[in-house]
Scaffold this motif. Sequence first.
Motif, mmCIF file in Angstrom:
data_model
loop_
_atom_site.group_PDB
_atom_site.id
_atom_site.type_symbol
_atom_site.label_atom_id
_atom_site.label_comp_id
_atom_site.label_asym_id
_atom_site.label_seq_id
_atom_site.Cartn_x
_atom_site.Cartn_y
_atom_site.Cartn_z
ATOM 1 N N ASP A 16 0.837 -1.189 0.000
ATOM 2 C CA ASP A 16 0.000 0.000 0.000
ATOM 3 C C ASP A 16 0.880 1.250 0.000
ATOM 4 O O ASP A 16 1.893 1.311 0.706
ATOM 5 N N LYS A 17 0.492 2.227 -0.774
ATOM 6 C CA LYS A 17 1.275 3.467 -0.928
ATOM 7 C C LYS A 17 1.606 4.118 0.417
ATOM 8 O O LYS A 17 2.703 4.633 0.619
ATOM 9 N N ASP A 18 0.678 4.092 1.355
ATOM 10 C CA ASP A 18 0.900 4.731 2.659
ATOM 11 C C ASP A 18 2.057 4.092 3.426
ATOM 12 O O ASP A 18 2.727 4.765 4.206
ATOM 13 N N LEU A 19 2.293 2.797 3.224
ATOM 14 C CA LEU A 19 3.412 2.135 3.898
ATOM 15 C C LEU A 19 4.752 2.711 3.452
ATOM 16 O O LEU A 19 5.675 2.835 4.250
ATOM 17 N N TYR A 20 4.865 3.062 2.193
ATOM 18 C CA TYR A 20 6.107 3.650 1.683
ATOM 19 C C TYR A 20 6.338 5.026 2.302
ATOM 20 O O TYR A 20 7.445 5.355 2.710
ATOM 21 N N ILE A 21 5.266 5.802 2.386
ATOM 22 C CA ILE A 21 5.378 7.160 2.909
ATOM 23 C C ILE A 21 5.687 7.153 4.399
ATOM 24 O O ILE A 21 6.473 7.951 4.880
ATOM 25 N N ASP A 22 5.092 6.241 5.137
ATOM 26 C CA ASP A 22 5.278 6.186 6.587
ATOM 27 C C ASP A 22 6.315 5.153 7.014
ATOM 28 O O ASP A 22 6.309 4.706 8.147
ATOM 29 N N SER A 23 7.217 4.763 6.114
ATOM 30 C CA SER A 23 8.152 3.668 6.392
ATOM 31 C C SER A 23 9.190 4.000 7.460
ATOM 32 O O SER A 23 9.673 3.116 8.142
ATOM 33 N N GLY A 24 9.559 5.263 7.590
ATOM 34 C CA GLY A 24 10.603 5.628 8.542
ATOM 35 C C GLY A 24 11.969 5.118 8.129
ATOM 36 O O GLY A 24 12.837 4.891 8.964
ATOM 37 N N ILE A 25 12.190 4.963 6.824
ATOM 38 C CA ILE A 25 13.451 4.410 6.325
ATOM 39 C C ILE A 25 14.644 5.258 6.765
ATOM 40 O O ILE A 25 15.706 4.744 7.039
ATOM 41 N N ARG A 81 13.130 21.827 7.477
ATOM 42 C CA ARG A 81 11.815 22.443 7.681
ATOM 43 C C ARG A 81 10.891 22.063 6.521
ATOM 44 O O ARG A 81 11.346 21.789 5.430
ATOM 45 N N ASP A 82 9.594 22.105 6.772
ATOM 46 C CA ASP A 82 8.585 21.803 5.749
ATOM 47 C C ASP A 82 8.845 20.455 5.078
ATOM 48 O O ASP A 82 8.718 20.309 3.863
ATOM 49 N N TYR A 83 9.208 19.480 5.884
ATOM 50 C CA TYR A 83 9.525 18.135 5.387
ATOM 51 C C TYR A 83 8.297 17.504 4.759
ATOM 52 O O TYR A 83 7.198 17.547 5.319
ATOM 53 N N LYS A 84 8.470 16.925 3.566
ATOM 54 C CA LYS A 84 7.392 16.220 2.874
ATOM 55 C C LYS A 84 7.940 14.921 2.310
ATOM 56 O O LYS A 84 9.103 14.831 1.941
ATOM 57 N N ALA A 130 9.332 6.366 -7.210
ATOM 58 C CA ALA A 130 10.318 6.437 -6.132
ATOM 59 C C ALA A 130 9.709 7.194 -4.956
ATOM 60 O O ALA A 130 8.732 7.929 -5.120
ATOM 61 N N LEU A 131 10.300 7.010 -3.791
ATOM 62 C CA LEU A 131 9.926 7.788 -2.615
ATOM 63 C C LEU A 131 10.750 9.066 -2.652
ATOM 64 O O LEU A 131 11.983 9.017 -2.689
ATOM 65 N N CYS A 132 10.070 10.200 -2.695
ATOM 66 C CA CYS A 132 10.751 11.498 -2.730
ATOM 67 C C CYS A 132 10.565 12.191 -1.388
ATOM 68 O O CYS A 132 9.449 12.334 -0.895
ATOM 69 N N GLU A 133 11.684 12.603 -0.786
ATOM 70 C CA GLU A 133 11.652 13.363 0.457
ATOM 71 C C GLU A 133 12.201 14.738 0.147
ATOM 72 O O GLU A 133 13.217 14.868 -0.534
ATOM 73 N N SER A 134 11.530 15.762 0.640
ATOM 74 C CA SER A 134 11.981 17.120 0.354
ATOM 75 C C SER A 134 11.741 18.020 1.551
ATOM 76 O O SER A 134 10.971 17.700 2.452
ATOM 77 N N GLY A 135 12.429 19.152 1.534
ATOM 78 C CA GLY A 135 12.292 20.130 2.593
ATOM 79 C C GLY A 135 13.289 21.254 2.389
ATOM 80 O O GLY A 135 13.878 21.397 1.308
ATOM 81 N N PHE A 136 13.490 22.026 3.432
ATOM 82 C CA PHE A 136 14.394 23.174 3.364
ATOM 83 C C PHE A 136 15.347 23.175 4.553
ATOM 84 O O PHE A 136 14.955 22.834 5.665
ATOM 85 N N VAL A 148 16.239 20.970 -0.301
ATOM 86 C CA VAL A 148 16.906 19.667 -0.386
ATOM 87 C C VAL A 148 15.871 18.620 -0.783
ATOM 88 O O VAL A 148 14.695 18.745 -0.467
ATOM 89 N N SER A 149 16.338 17.601 -1.514
ATOM 90 C CA SER A 149 15.458 16.487 -1.850
ATOM 91 C C SER A 149 16.288 15.226 -1.996
ATOM 92 O O SER A 149 17.491 15.281 -2.269
ATOM 93 N N ALA A 150 15.640 14.101 -1.782
ATOM 94 C CA ALA A 150 16.291 12.798 -1.904
ATOM 95 C C ALA A 150 15.290 11.817 -2.462
ATOM 96 O O ALA A 150 14.097 11.876 -2.144
ATOM 97 N N TYR A 151 15.778 10.906 -3.303
ATOM 98 C CA TYR A 151 14.936 9.896 -3.927
ATOM 99 C C TYR A 151 15.423 8.520 -3.504
ATOM 100 O O TYR A 151 16.623 8.251 -3.520
#
Length: 85
Positions: A4-13, A21-24, A49-55, A61-64
């Motif tokens: 499920d898509k939510d598992l990827y987002i909430d994985s805590g990898i 700041r403003d982490y997404k 991919a799982l994209c993490e971004s913020g400032f 900054v972003s990471a894939y």
Amino acid sequence: MKYDKDLYIDSGIYGLDEDIRDYKEKVVKCRKPHKCVSCEREIKQGEQALCESGFTDDGAVSAYTCLECVEEWLEESGQVETDED
């Protein structure tokens, strides 16, 4: 995508860096190639991919992370059941 898509987002990898700041976090379809921050494999255009971004103080900054690495993390951390369980 195996789970499920939510598992990827909430994985805590990766632990959240308090300096961001403003982490997404979201699952995206890549518009251009990126390097996975975990395995360093190229994530090709059109792949998800799982994209993490913020400032930070230095700017945006972003990471894939490729979905295979997130899936491996979900299985190793016990967040999903595998055939081995």
